[in-house]
Design an enzyme around this catalytic site. Structure first.
Site, short mmCIF file in Angstrom:
data_model
loop_
_atom_site.label_atom_id
_atom_site.label_comp_id
_atom_site.label_asym_id
_atom_site.label_seq_id
_atom_site.Cartn_x
_atom_site.Cartn_y
_atom_site.Cartn_z
N LYS A 113 -26.23 -33.63 1.29
CA LYS A 113 -26.35 -34.72 0.32
C LYS A 113 -27.80 -35.13 0.21
O LYS A 113 -28.49 -35.24 1.22
CB LYS A 113 -25.48 -35.90 0.77
CG LYS A 113 -25.68 -37.15 -0.08
CD LYS A 113 -24.43 -37.97 -0.26
CE LYS A 113 -24.60 -38.96 -1.40
NZ LYS A 113 -24.59 -38.33 -2.73
N CYS A 150 -33.67 -38.13 -10.43
CA CYS A 150 -33.98 -39.45 -9.88
C CYS A 150 -34.85 -40.16 -10.89
O CYS A 150 -35.70 -39.54 -11.52
CB CYS A 150 -34.78 -39.30 -8.59
SG CYS A 150 -33.96 -38.37 -7.31
N ILE A 152 -26.32 -26.38 -12.34
CA ILE A 152 -26.81 -27.59 -12.94
C ILE A 152 -26.33 -28.81 -12.15
O ILE A 152 -25.34 -28.73 -11.43
CB ILE A 152 -26.33 -27.74 -14.40
CG1 ILE A 152 -24.80 -27.74 -14.46
CG2 ILE A 152 -26.86 -26.60 -15.26
CD1 ILE A 152 -24.22 -28.08 -15.84
N GLY A 202 -21.61 -25.70 -10.96
CA GLY A 202 -21.00 -26.43 -12.06
C GLY A 202 -19.60 -25.89 -12.26
O GLY A 202 -19.40 -24.90 -12.95
N GLY A 203 -18.63 -26.50 -11.60
CA GLY A 203 -17.24 -26.13 -11.83
C GLY A 203 -16.77 -24.86 -11.17
O GLY A 203 -15.76 -24.29 -11.59
C1 LIG Z 1 -19.81 -37.24 -6.03
C2 LIG Z 1 -20.98 -36.37 -6.31
C3 LIG Z 1 -22.18 -36.57 -5.64
C4 LIG Z 1 -23.29 -35.77 -5.90
N1 LIG Z 1 -24.45 -36.01 -5.22
C5 LIG Z 1 -25.52 -35.22 -5.47
C6 LIG Z 1 -26.72 -35.40 -4.74
O1 LIG Z 1 -26.82 -36.24 -3.85
N2 LIG Z 1 -27.79 -34.60 -5.04
C7 LIG Z 1 -27.73 -33.63 -6.01
O2 LIG Z 1 -28.71 -32.92 -6.23
N3 LIG Z 1 -26.59 -33.42 -6.69
C8 LIG Z 1 -25.50 -34.19 -6.45
N4 LIG Z 1 -24.33 -33.96 -7.14
C9 LIG Z 1 -24.28 -32.85 -8.12
C10 LIG Z 1 -23.69 -31.58 -7.50
O3 LIG Z 1 -24.50 -31.10 -6.48
C11 LIG Z 1 -23.52 -30.49 -8.57
O4 LIG Z 1 -24.78 -30.17 -9.08
C12 LIG Z 1 -22.63 -30.91 -9.71
O5 LIG Z 1 -21.57 -31.72 -9.26
C13 LIG Z 1 -22.04 -29.70 -10.46
O6 LIG Z 1 -21.26 -28.90 -9.62
P1 LIG Z 1 -19.65 -29.05 -9.49
O7 LIG Z 1 -19.12 -29.05 -10.89
O8 LIG Z 1 -19.22 -27.88 -8.70
O9 LIG Z 1 -19.40 -30.34 -8.80
C14 LIG Z 1 -23.21 -34.74 -6.87
C15 LIG Z 1 -22.00 -34.52 -7.53
C16 LIG Z 1 -20.89 -35.31 -7.26
C17 LIG Z 1 -19.63 -35.04 -8.02
#
Ligand SMILES: Cc1cc2nc3c(=O)[nH]c(=O)nc-3n(C[C@H](O)[C@H](O)[C@H](O)COP(=O)(O)O)c2cc1C
Ligand SMILES: Cc1cc2nc3c(=O)[nH]c(=O)nc-3n(C[C@H](O)[C@H](O)[C@H](O)COP(=O)(O)OP(=O)(O)OC[C@H]3O[C@@H](n4cnc5c(N)ncnc54)[C@H](O)[C@@H]3O)c2cc1C
Ligand SMILES: Cc1cc2nc3c(=O)[nH]c(=O)nc-3n(C[C@H](O)[C@H](O)[C@H](O)COP(=O)(O)OP(=O)(O)OC[C@H]3O[C@@H](n4cnc5c(N)ncnc54)[C@H](O)[C@@H]3O)c2cc1C
Ligand SMILES: Cc1cc2nc3c(=O)[nH]c(=O)nc-3n(C[C@H](O)[C@H](O)[C@H](O)COP(=O)(O)O)c2cc1C
Ligand code: FES
Ligand code: FES
Lengths: 299, 313, 313, 299
Positions: free
Chosen positions: B46, B131, B195, B248-249
């Site tokens: 995280k 950020c 992404i 992403g998904g």
């Molecule tokens: C609850 C949550 C917390 C996230 N926290 C971070 C984070 O701290 N830093 C970051 O770069 N991306 C963060 N993301 C983005 C994910 O790393 C990822 O890029 C994004 O969710 C797309 O992938 P997914 O569809 O597999 O979730 C977060 C996503 C979610 C859903």
């Protein structure tokens, strides 16, 4: 991997029953059953592999039995998509279940008097708790509230297990008309309760905590926050809770809870970040607070 | 068949391409109760900030069709606790760490890069560019402006130990993802992660109020996969030599194949960890089977296959 | 209860807020076999061009999680046939027409606006700005640049009959949708439609090739609803007096409530017509029931409710 | 609304059967059954209301019966998500069915000799066609091909209905090893066929059209293009077809087809936009061509 941790299993549905306004599903889940302690919950995948509803639904474990190696029962009201889908399951269907999750109800060492307060479906986890307390020789009294009579949970079981059982409904269709807190003080007095356990909606938990406080009795509350993961990784289920060190932290109700000491939960600030919470905007932690932080561990 | 799953992200080699996405796996500890985290490529932790952060108010999430909106606001205990507690734990279990860092400005990014890369055993640093840029009057993110993003990457690169690769984490909802990617690579990013979540919103039709606090949340999950695959494809087309962590998904091994064919060298599992805590292990298994059934001997051979005709057909 | 469903889009009044989305309902004829098209607010017709267009090669579509990618390339017979055959048919059945136009440049947009608005009975013109701008070296769409978009809107407005409202159709994947919306309104758009499909891509994991011809396709369906609701919310916040036709993944009456609470005056059903040919009639029925159950007497009272606290709670 | 148009109904599943490599589902769908003409198809919603797979799946109608007011049967092979879901349906489940859709097979006025050529699941629509032709006194001969024996469709029915039935399989596990076109010429000769009807994958249709052309016999082909809507509104199912006026148009295979005259389909250009197609890039139609366009109508 650890033996006390939760497991994820595809488990067959043993049966689905209607119980008043609720459905009760029993699944064969030995790994969950053997690890279970009262107050813990399961999360259930809904809608199948190609569902558009991704998130698991959390449900308190209502009962575990040794049959078939270990079964787990949970009860639920149909609220939205996920619970509607669950209500259509039939026996032998497979459910993706993760559990047991969360911090259980702490049990008293001595055989003290406990009053268990439940609101609506929030009564579910109180039944295995009542059994565990009884096994320790505790006196158990129930106060169960709901919107209407068909939403009062397992009144018969409550009467059987407990010394006394008082019911309240918003519409007066069963028991006393009103809220659980309208009768709780009297029950605490009459039963000479040493501890309160409560589960239900946040406003109820807050009111119960206040009543218990007035009577000088400690209270354990189990919260029902929305949860995306239930396993501690998403940080969506946080509420402000005061730690032993007096510092307020945004803690995860799925792994640090769902059971908390009522006095520790900052009910007035649920839904916001209190200005004095660790890491709140403008917060300046002392080196000491940060060092303390390093010492804490994930539950 | 003995499929070679190894992949490289600049100077770092990972045993296989399946990693976790930042913010969707903590630092590996919770998921380690469901599978052996040393078996996957890496855990992206995280995003860690310099100081403790309490994050955003609740409600922090809402379910949407094949996705979710979230707004956690990078809650975390700060880099001290991370380096003393979380990172050592992950490494002690044989896990590999891609450490995501998030700063409120150049100074913080630089200090984070220095401190994190000085810790032993960090496989890579991922720079969370989503950020808020304190220098932007509209409160936009660094990632929204290629020049600001490049400045952050450049700062991180110059403060991080030179043998620790730096990955720039990109968003899809930017004016031009290829321009952004190019700017980051020119600022010496060793690789790109894409992404991040996409800005979105839902209204709770019971209360008629925005479903997550603050209104706008980040959309993640399979719903955004086509956006993510599109970004990976276009960036790989423009910068074929730059390693990409695609995300992403991702839900299955086939989804991993899709991302790698589009041009990713590694694939991160995010939201799916919430719905299936053993997802990473499952995706890795399915991915391995997918390679075997296609007769692909080395995972790297799949990278960018959709840009070449006739590969693996 | 006698709910007042009427809504206004500038000078035009529609009997209710449920319309079809451009390119997702032809000119109403095919759907009329499933419900009475005179009952819905309007039919937004497939973007019509000046000349016949054969569209793009196959494969033209791919299914994605809670969505689809498509690339039809505005195939159509051209404005002559539209005005002689399709529009009269729709009007003869008591339908209302929002005519979507697509041009290859200012000249075409102007001529289309003139010819379409001269035809009797057109309720509004919708300007499809997701067309390649011939003046852009990178082949970007008019919609990608607020100035180009505004130029098109201004051309259409000055060529169209003054009592026919002009709606500018916006996309979500632009640098700043509020800036774009503002530019279009300053160019005298009477209203805004949003959102068009979002650029995305899928790889067919069997062939390892892009799943739709040309690679990039337009993502539509419930997957993009959070993006669409976010755009509607932000644009309504900035331009509260400008009527918005909200669209992107509307599937049920609750979804219509969501869009209207975010700030839309009307709601268009697109991809859902493919999966449920009687969707428009169903959405209208569900929407009406949703208002009744909330005790909302006039549909317009719902518009923007999510921006006010306490409304309808 | 029109009486000949398709209808959309939620219809109960009467039964689901396995037939070799296929599943056969029969639904009670009176509105569809009564309107049906051979060659038409239905589309079926898959995955339920909260499915992430939005698009309906098209299937040729294999049989209609008067039972229960009218039943419709379709057969399918499990290919992906949607067909896997369909294969798990049980009787009394409800399916969302739209149909009958598409242009049916044109039937000859006179009792001529017809050979029906099917590939894999593409054989499905040929069975109701065979019955319709028989009712008109036509001679029917079948040529059915598939990858392997378990994919040859209803061989027994084919033998019963037709004068002759010839089978081919790629692996030689049933009938002749090879393609339908390896035997088609001979069948046309022996049966003195006056017309060919074919349904199956595009390459097969192209080859069948070539063979029919060599024998100077007209051919009707039914194509299986991917379809997002099936009702004519999405324009994703187009193929290049030459019109009566000699102009090539990108026509919708769902409403202008799925049945076309084989000679009219530009098989070599399927998947592309032929440069001389109406509205192709650079195309400059005459005023006359455009006027002709106005006169044409939606099927
Ligand atoms: C609850 C949550 C917390 C996230 N926290 C971070 C984070 O701290 N830093 C970051 O770069 N991306 C963060 N993301 C983005 C994910 O790393 C990822 O890029 C994004 O969710 C797309 O992938 P997914 O569809 O597999 O979730 C977060 C996503 C979610 C859903
Ligand atoms: C620890 C815990 C224990 C619970 N135990 C029980 C129980 O024993 N019996 C019971 O009936 N209910 C219980 N709930 C509430 C239950 O999880 C919700 O009723 C259920 O998730 C609703 O799902 P849905 O798909 O029907 O609703 P939807 O509204 O479609 O759900 C949308 C999203 O919101 C979440 N959500 C909706 N309502 C609630 C709610 N009240 N609490 C938490 N999340 C919610 C869902 O999980 C989902 O992510 C418990 C919740 C928690 C956190
Ligand atoms: C007019 C017509 C009649 C058909 N009749 C039959 C029949 O009688 N029996 C039978 O087994 N099959 C038939 N098909 C093919 C059938 O529609 C596909 O097998 C089915 O859609 C696959 O769905 P899926 O979810 O299992 O596959 P997936 O691969 O998960 O589907 C993804 C998408 O691709 C489309 N698709 C995938 N394969 C095909 C295909 N071969 N043809 C068209 N679309 C496809 C799906 O419709 C869906 O939109 C017919 C197709 C058409 C167009
Ligand atoms: C197959 C298809 C064709 C479309 N054609 C057009 C078009 O011609 N003009 C236009 O402005 N939008 C077109 N759109 C975009 C839709 O009008 C709508 O903006 C978008 O699909 C989002 O809505 P939905 O999710 O409800 O489909 C098309 C969309 C699809 C899926
Ligand atoms: S629900 Fe994810 S951390 Fe608690
Ligand atoms: S499938 Fe939509 S037009 Fe044919």
């Amino acid at each position: 991997m650890s033996d006390n941790g939760p497991v994820q299993i595809r488990c067959p549905v043993l049966n689905v029953r209607r119980v008043d306004a609720y459905y009760a599903i029993t699944v064969v889940a030995p790994g969950v059953a053997e690890r279970f302690r009262s107050g813990q919950f399961v999360t259930v995948g809904v809608g199948g592999d190609h569902s558009s509803t991704l998130l698991r639904r959390p449900f308190a474990i209502h009962d575990v039995k040794p049959d078939y190696g270990g079964t787990v029962e949970f009860l639920f009201a149909v609220r939205g998509t996920g619970t509607a889908w669950l209500s259509e399951r039939r026996s032998r269907d497979l459910l993706d279940v993760v559990g047991p999750l969360g911090r259980p109800f702490p049990l008293p060492r001595d055989p003290v008097n406990c009053v268990l307060v439940g609101g609506g479906s929030g009564s579910a986890p109180l039944f295995p708790l009542a059994q565990a307390l009884r096994r320790r020789g505790c006196r158990v009294d129930f106060v169960l509230g709901a919107a209407s009579s068909d939403r009062v949970f397992s009144a018969i079981t409550a009467r059987r297990v407990a010394e006394t059982a008082v019911f309240t409904t918003d519409d007066g269709s069963f028991g006393t008309r009103g809220q659980v807190t309208d009768v709780l003080g009297r029950v605490i007095e009459e039963a000479r309760s040493d501890a309160v356990y409560a589960c239900g909606p946040m406003p109820m938990l807050r009111a119960v905590t206040a009543v218990a406080g007035e009577h000088g009795v400690p209270v354990q509350v189990s919260v029902e926050e929305t949860m995306a993961c239930g396993t501690g990784i998403c940080m969506t289920c946080v509420i402000p809770v005061v730690g032993e060190d007096g510092v307020t932290r945004m803690v995860r109700s799925c792994v640090d809870g769902p059971v908390f000491r009522g006095e520790r939960v900052r009910f007035d600030d649920v839904g916001s970040i209190p200005f004095d919470a660790l890491g709140a905007p403008g917060w300046k932690g002392s080196k000491a607070a940060r060092a303390a932080e390093s010492a804490r561990d994930i539950a | 068949m003995n499929t070679d799953l190894r992949i490289r992200l600049g100077p770092a080699e990972l045993p296989n391409p399946v990693v976790t996405a930042a913010g969707c796996a903590g630092a590996g500890r919770e998921l380690a109760r469901f599978f052996d985290i040393s078996t996957i490529g890496a855990v992206t932790t995280k995003s860690v900030m310099l100081e403790p952060h309490a994050g955003r108010p609740a409600p922090r999430m809402a379910e949407t069709p094949s996705g979710m909106l979230s707004t956690t606001g990078m809650q975390g205990p700060g880099v001290d606790v991370f380096l003393q507690r979380d990172l050592p734990w992950l490494l002690s279990r044989g896990g590999r760490a891609i450490v995501s860092i998030a700063g409120t400005g150049m100074g913080e990014f630089g200090e984070l890069a220095r401190r994190v890369s000085e810790a032993d055993g960090v496989s890579a640093i991922e720079v969370n560019l989503a950020c808020p840029d304190p220098a932007d009057p509209g409160g936009r993110y660094f990632v929204d402006d290629p020049a600001s993003a490049a400045a952050v990457v450049s700062t991180v690169r110059s403060h991080a130990r030179s043998d620790v690769p730096v990955l720039a984490k990109l968003s899809a909802d930017v004016p031009d993802v290829v321009e952004l990617a190019t700017a980051c690579v020119e600022a010496r990013a060793d690789g790109l992660s894409m992404i991040n979540t996409v800005r979105g919103m839902a209204i709770d039709t019971r209360t008629l109020r925005p479903a997550v606090a603050g209104g706008i949340g980040g959309l993640s999950g399979p719903a955004i996969r086509p956006l993510a695959v599109g970004c990976v494809y276009r960036v790989h087309e423009a910068l074929p030599d730059v390693p990409i962590v695609g995300m992403g998904g991702v839900r299955t091994g086939e989804d991993a194949v899709e991302f790698m064919a589009a041009g990713a060298s590694a694939v991160a599992v995010g939201t799916t960890n919430f719905s299936d805590p053993s997802a990473c292990a499952r995706v890795l298994r399915q991915f391995t089977e997918a390679l075997e059934s296609r007769g692909v001997e080395r995972a790297v051979d799949l990278v960018g296959a959709a840009h070449r005709s006739g590969v693996g057909a």
